[in-house]
Enzyme design. Structure first.
Site, PDB file in Angstrom:
ATOM      1  N   GLU A   1      -5.256  -8.697  -0.300  1.00 45.40           N
ATOM      2  CA  GLU A   1      -5.879  -8.236   0.941  1.00 45.40           C
ATOM      3  C   GLU A   1      -7.336  -7.931   0.644  1.00 45.40           C
ATOM      4  OE1 GLU A   1      -3.432  -5.543   3.205  1.00 45.40           O
ATOM      5  OE2 GLU A   1      -5.176  -4.706   4.243  1.00 45.40           O
TER       6      GLU A   1
ATOM      7  N   GLU B   1       0.813  -1.227   0.000  1.00 46.85           N
ATOM      8  CA  GLU B   1       0.000   0.000   0.000  1.00 46.85           C
ATOM      9  C   GLU B   1       0.845   1.275   0.000  1.00 46.85           C
ATOM     10  OE1 GLU B   1      -2.903  -0.170   3.143  1.00 46.85           O
ATOM     11  OE2 GLU B   1      -4.014  -1.802   2.183  1.00 46.85           O
TER      12      GLU B   1
END
Length: 502
Positions: free
Chosen positions: A292, A173
């Site tokens: 995720e 991320e």
């Protein structure tokens, strides 16, 4: 009663289903590691300190691959802290979750746990505070046979044979301002290019994933994927997607419709990756890793994310899942299977306690959350080729998504065994649905089992004292005759019908 019809033919295939989509995620966050998979002194603890009850449930869940060690934790992690004698490992402040990390569990413990759980490790390298040099050393430590500094260090730590880790993520991320040392797309793309280059020089057999957008709602979404891949296209094999379904408005119809957002997300990122390839006149096809994903909205306030005083393994985002959450997880699994041509890996976040399908009490029992069941059934029966379907179904109205199909379904056919499995979600909250499935070209079949996850109370949960309150039950309405499968799907239900060669 509502009606729906599906036509499926064994000659019309989306793609073989990659078993890596049934992965999960273990991060040094909250009680996922400490008190989750690792608890020395627990009544079920193995000699290594692993909770045997969690190991058993992990196997029952059907997990194929696990991403480690993060997550936001990754961007401040020094892999060297988690190897070697435990008494020599440093205690650190983890800035991601404002916790104290003891490093009593690290790389080698995780590999040993993976072997006991009979699953594949997926490792990630820190591109926040660190970079290509640390990544190549970490890979050398894990995968090189011996005769070099880092490979011999692994051997000195008691692991003579290389770990042979094939799937690696370059960071986590990196587009998020919450990330330790977040990057722009230009900065991260360049780091991913050089990190991937040196990692494949160390071990050309590995597969690499670049960070995509941390969510579809990011203002840089789309542009991020294009610019990152435009730099590291030649070095990576996958780009990641992160997706969480939310029910902030407590509206079941809108919540069930968020499943379709995941389908749009997957197709959009695949199109962006193909645009980069087209611009390069390249035949290479970048695949997708949904490394995720989950339902997460209840335990998401400031107190759920951080506790004061830098505690060790505090309870963080321990979402308690109910029946409607399980329906959405089941729908997401259907979407994932229906995109088998591009989606090649997936990681339900996380495995234990932290938004996990498994919950534990420290020193006490472990139990299955409601979302455990659709994942376990999908992992058990999702083998073979995903078939292209012709689906005739009604719709229901939503505010944010317009008209949404009532029935979501996927069918998987295994040519080797002849097995066929029908996965179906009835998203109606008011009406049962009579389903008819016309199966063509799959040979003679017999009904093996039919199960249904249904509860009239959408808010019902599983607890330590009532661990099976929400669990699959037989569906006695299902029939198979002359290649046609029929049955009634209760309102708000997840259904699995398994067929075998007659």
């Amino acid at each position: 009663m509502l009606t729906a019809k599906i036509i499926a033919d064994a000659d019309f295939v989306v793609a073989p289903l990659d078993r890596r989509i049934f992965g999960t995620f273990v991060e040094h966050m909250g009680r996922c590691v400490y008190g989750g998979i690792y608890e020395p002194g627990h009544p079920t603890a193995t000699p290594e300190g692993f909770r045997q009850d969690v190991l058993d449930l992990t196997k029952e869940l059907g997990v194929t691959i696990v991403r480690y060690p993060g997550g936001n934790f990754l961007s401040g992690y020094n892999w060297e802290d988690g190897v070697g004698p435990k008494e020599d490992r440093p205690v650190r402040l983890d800035l991601a979750w404002h916790s104290t990390e003891t490093n009593q569990f690290g790389t080698n413990e995780f590999i040993t746990w993976c072997r006991k759980a009979d699953l594949e490790p997926m490792f990630a390298v820190n591109t926040g505070t660190r970079g290509a040099d640390e990544a190549r050393h970490f890979l050398e430590y894990c995968n090189h046979p011996g005769g070099t500094y880092y490979s011999d260090l692994r051997r000195a730590h008691g692991y003579e044979q290389p770990h042979g880790i094939k799937f690696w993520c370059i960071g986590n991320e990196m587009d998020g301002p919450w990330q330790i040392c977040a990057k722009t797309s230009a900065e991260y793309g360049r780091i991913a290019q050089e990190t991937g280059k040196v990692m494949k020089w160390v071990d050309p057999t590995i597969e690499l994933t670049a960070c995509g957008s941390s969510q579809r709602a990011m203002p840089t979404y789309g542009k991020w994927e294009y610019e990152v891949l435009n730099q590291c296209f030649d070095q990576v094999d996958y780009i990641s997607l992160h997706h969480y379904c939310r029910n902030d408005a407590d509206d079941i119809h809108e919540f069930l419709a968020t499943i379709d957002d995941l389908d749009h997300f997957i197709r959009e990122v695949a199109a962006i990756a193909d645009a980069v390839a087209a611009n390069r006149r390249s035949k290479k096809q970048i695949m997708l890793s949904l490394d995720e994903w989950n339902v997460w909205y209840k335990a998401s306030g400031p107190d759920d994310l951080k506790k004061p005083g830098w505690p060790e393994a505090p309870p963080l985002i321990e979402e308690v899942y109910n029946h409607e959450d399980a329906l959405v997880v089941g729908g997401c699994l259907i979407v994932m299977m229906n995109n088998a041509d591009r989606l090649k890996a997936g990681c339900l976040a996380q495995l234990v306690n932290v938004i996990g399908p498994i919950m534990t009490q420290t020193g006490g029992p472990a139990w299955r959350q409601t979302i455990f069941h659709p994942f376990a059934e999908a992992a058990r029966y999702g083998r073979g080729q995903v078939l292209k379907l012709k689906v005739e179904t009604g719709t229901f109205p939503t505010k944010a998504h317009g008209e949404v199909p009532t029935l979501l379904s996927t069918i998987v056919h295994d040519p080797e065994t002849g097995a066929v499995t029908v996965f179906a979600l009835n998203r109606s909250t008011t009406d049962d649905l009579e389903l008819s499935v016309d199966l063509r070209g799959v040979g003679d079949l017999a009904l093996a089992s039919a199960s249904q996850l249904h509860d009239p109370d959408l808010k019902r949960t599983n607890t330590k004292d009532q661990p099976d309150a929400v669990s699959p039950k037989p569906n006695d309405t299902v029939r198979l005759a002359d290649g046609r499968l029929t049955g009634v799907l209760k309102r708000q239900s997840w259904n699995v019908v398994a067929l075998t060669r007659a």
